[in-house]
Write a protein that holds these residues in place. Structure first.
Motif, short mmCIF file in Angstrom:
data_model
loop_
_atom_site.label_atom_id
_atom_site.label_comp_id
_atom_site.label_asym_id
_atom_site.label_seq_id
_atom_site.Cartn_x
_atom_site.Cartn_y
_atom_site.Cartn_z
N VAL A 190 -13.63 -6.88 7.87
CA VAL A 190 -12.36 -5.53 7.47
C VAL A 190 -10.56 -7.08 7.76
N VAL A 191 -10.77 -8.12 7.88
CA VAL A 191 -9.67 -8.29 8.72
C VAL A 191 -9.20 -9.37 6.53
N ASP A 192 -10.63 -9.76 6.26
CA ASP A 192 -10.62 -10.20 4.75
C ASP A 192 -10.26 -9.26 3.90
N VAL A 193 -10.81 -8.33 4.33
CA VAL A 193 -10.67 -7.40 3.18
C VAL A 193 -8.69 -6.46 3.01
N LEU A 194 -7.84 -6.79 4.36
CA LEU A 194 -6.69 -5.96 4.78
C LEU A 194 -5.89 -7.58 3.90
N GLN A 195 -6.50 -8.80 3.70
CA GLN A 195 -5.55 -9.45 3.29
C GLN A 195 -5.92 -9.30 1.75
N LEU A 196 -6.77 -9.28 1.02
CA LEU A 196 -7.03 -8.71 -0.10
C LEU A 196 -6.19 -7.42 -0.85
N ALA A 197 -6.04 -6.25 0.24
CA ALA A 197 -5.87 -5.15 -0.13
C ALA A 197 -4.65 -5.63 -0.22
N ARG A 198 -4.21 -6.37 0.64
CA ARG A 198 -2.43 -6.56 0.50
C ARG A 198 -1.76 -7.24 -1.03
N SER A 199 -3.06 -8.42 -1.42
CA SER A 199 -2.68 -8.65 -2.56
C SER A 199 -2.58 -8.35 -3.83
N CYS A 200 -3.51 -7.47 -3.51
CA CYS A 200 -3.97 -6.85 -5.64
C CYS A 200 -2.78 -5.13 -4.77
N ASP A 201 -1.97 -5.30 -4.15
CA ASP A 201 -1.30 -3.95 -3.84
C ASP A 201 -2.37 -2.47 -4.38
N ALA A 202 -3.25 -3.00 -3.16
CA ALA A 202 -3.41 -0.84 -2.53
C ALA A 202 -3.25 -0.84 -1.61
N PRO A 203 -1.95 0.03 -1.16
CA PRO A 203 -1.59 0.24 0.30
C PRO A 203 -2.90 1.35 0.91
N ARG A 204 -3.09 1.62 0.64
CA ARG A 204 -3.61 3.05 1.04
C ARG A 204 -5.03 2.36 1.90
N LEU A 205 -5.42 1.42 0.84
CA LEU A 205 -7.12 0.51 1.51
C LEU A 205 -5.98 -0.37 2.28
N ALA A 206 -4.80 -0.81 2.23
CA ALA A 206 -4.62 -1.74 3.50
C ALA A 206 -4.16 -0.95 4.95
N LEU A 207 -3.74 0.16 4.43
CA LEU A 207 -3.76 0.89 5.70
C LEU A 207 -5.09 1.64 6.50
N PHE A 208 -6.02 1.97 5.16
CA PHE A 208 -7.41 2.20 6.20
C PHE A 208 -7.69 0.73 7.17
N CYS A 209 -7.82 -0.15 6.43
CA CYS A 209 -8.00 -1.20 7.47
C CYS A 209 -7.33 -1.51 8.66
N LEU A 210 -6.08 -1.68 8.43
CA LEU A 210 -4.91 -1.89 9.76
C LEU A 210 -5.68 -0.70 10.47
N ARG A 211 -5.89 0.86 10.69
CA ARG A 211 -6.38 1.22 11.60
C ARG A 211 -7.45 1.10 12.04
N MET A 212 -8.21 0.31 11.25
CA MET A 212 -9.58 0.03 12.01
C MET A 212 -9.59 -0.93 13.34
N VAL A 213 -8.77 -2.39 12.74
CA VAL A 213 -7.71 -2.77 13.43
C VAL A 213 -7.96 -2.50 14.62
#
Length: 398
Positions: A190-213
């Motif tokens: 989840v941490v890796d995907v969170l960083q990748l989601a921010r780099s790829c401008d995917a705010p919904r996915l980043a929020l999903f990862c943040l909630r999991m963390v």
């Protein structure tokens, strides 16, 4: 056998009040009144409609309305590579044959790169380093027919997410985000995907990862991905820690508000029970002009039993002055709270109601403000309870 009435000896302050304290308590025993059972009338009431279920969300891939034959035709064109004029080279040197016109229409970014590439022997060459051949093959195939294999998505979803973002293919990007949100994410990645989601401008996915963390911070913080992120990007670690602290604060505040609402609801129920006892009587306690029914029947007021015990203690306590006994002090506070919420003290049967109305004028502004806030909170709990009951009645009617 009848019941023996026991009169309450109220405080000496009652002698100076303008309203008699006419509540009496009976000793619990067998009542002479016999209860009658009536047959229940059978009423044909239609059953309410079933509760709405969860809407089934179809996979994104199945929402495409393009006929299967058309997609098969584009797949065939891609697989056979007939008339291909573009060679896309992967990191291992393998070549994916494609058509310049199709790539340019499917991805403007790819088309821009191809326009800048010189044509040699009728073929343009585009190198995409750092991407495995299978991931590149799945990406180009999607540009043709909007299709993908589940196995390829499981293996190369992160590569496809980066490719779809880099080469502006929003439909594939949505599919990758959907796939990641529904089953692929875990506490290890989840941490890796969170960083990748921010780099790829995917705010919904980043929020999903943040909630999991935030939801399972201790487990995520013990993973290797977290340790690498802490060394490589401490700013993200600080942001995640702040999010965890903020989430804990919101949770504590939410629990605190829920507990406060329970207290205000209990006070509202106590006010209802107090008015019920002083006006109608309940079991073995009530006004002198009412015939009590002993212990028969079940009272509809939840706080009536506890309030009855409190009144019994109040009637026999020797240190009954306000502040002298904790239980008696609580009784005085309930009486004062009722007085502040009562709109007709002249006809009210609750003891000391008018007395506290007069006492309000002598209190300090600080005490008055505290009582005003308490009354507003209890009134809000009362209104919420009434709305809930009204909604239940409407639902039962339908």
């Amino acid at each position: 056998m009848g019941t023996v009435a026991v009169e309450i000896s109220w405080p000496s302050i009652a002698d100076a009040l303008d309203q008699p304290l006419d509540i009496h308590i009976e000793e619990e025993g067998n009542s002479s009144d016999s209860s009658k059972c009536f047959g229940s009338c059978i009423v044909n009431i239609p059953k309410p409609p079933p509760l709405p279920g969860k809407s089934s969300i179809r996979p994104l891939a199945k929402q495409c309305r393009v006929p299967k034959e058309t997609r098969d035709l584009w797949d065939k064109l891609f697989n056979e590579g007939y008339g291909a004029d573009v060679h896309i080279i992967a990191e291992n040197g393998s070549i994916v044959a494609a058509h310049c016109s199709i790539l340019s229409v499917a991805s403007p970014v790819v088309g821009s790169f191809l326009d800048k590439t010189k044509c040699k022997n009728g073929v343009r060459v585009l190198r995409i380093p750092g991407v495995p051949y299978d991931a590149l093959f799945a990406f180009v195939r999607f540009l043709y027919s909007s299709r993908y294999d589940d196995e390829d998505m499981k293996k190369f979803v992160l590569h496809l997410l980066v490719l779809s973002h880099s080469y502006a293919v929003p439909s594939l990007k949505r599919i990758c985000e959907h796939f990641l949100e529904h089953g692929w994410l875990n506490k290890e990645n989840v941490v890796d995907v969170l960083q990748l989601a921010r780099s790829c401008d995917a705010p919904r996915l980043a929020l999903f990862c943040l909630r999991m963390v935030v939801r399972d911070f201790k487990t995520v913080a013990a993973t290797e991905a977290w340790k690498v992120m802490r060394l490589a990007n401490p700013a993200i670690e600080q942001e995640l820690l702040e999010s965890v602290v903020e989430a804990e604060s919101r949770k504590e505040e939410r629990v605190k508000k829920i507990e406060e609402k329970k207290v205000y609801l209990q006070l509202h129920e106590a006010m209802e029970a107090l008015l019920h006892i002083c006006r109608d009587g309940c079991r073995t306690i009530g006004p002198r002009d009412k015939a009590l029914k002993g212990s028969q029947g079940t009272c509809i007021f939840p706080a009536c039993k506890g309030l009855e015990t409190l009144i019994r203690h109040f009637s026999s306590c020797k240190t009954r002055v306000p502040g002298g006994c904790v239980h008696c002090k609580r009784m005085w506070q309930l009486l004062e709270l009722h007085s502040r919420m009562c709109h007709d003290p002249d006809c009210c049967k609750v003891p000391l109601c008018r007395h506290f109305k007069v006492k309000m004028q002598q209190q300090s502004k600080k005490d008055e403000a505290k009582w005003r806030i308490l009354v507003s909170k209890v009134a809000a709990a009362r209104n919420a309870q009434r709305l809930l009951r009204a909604s239940h009645k409407r639902y039962d009617f339908y």
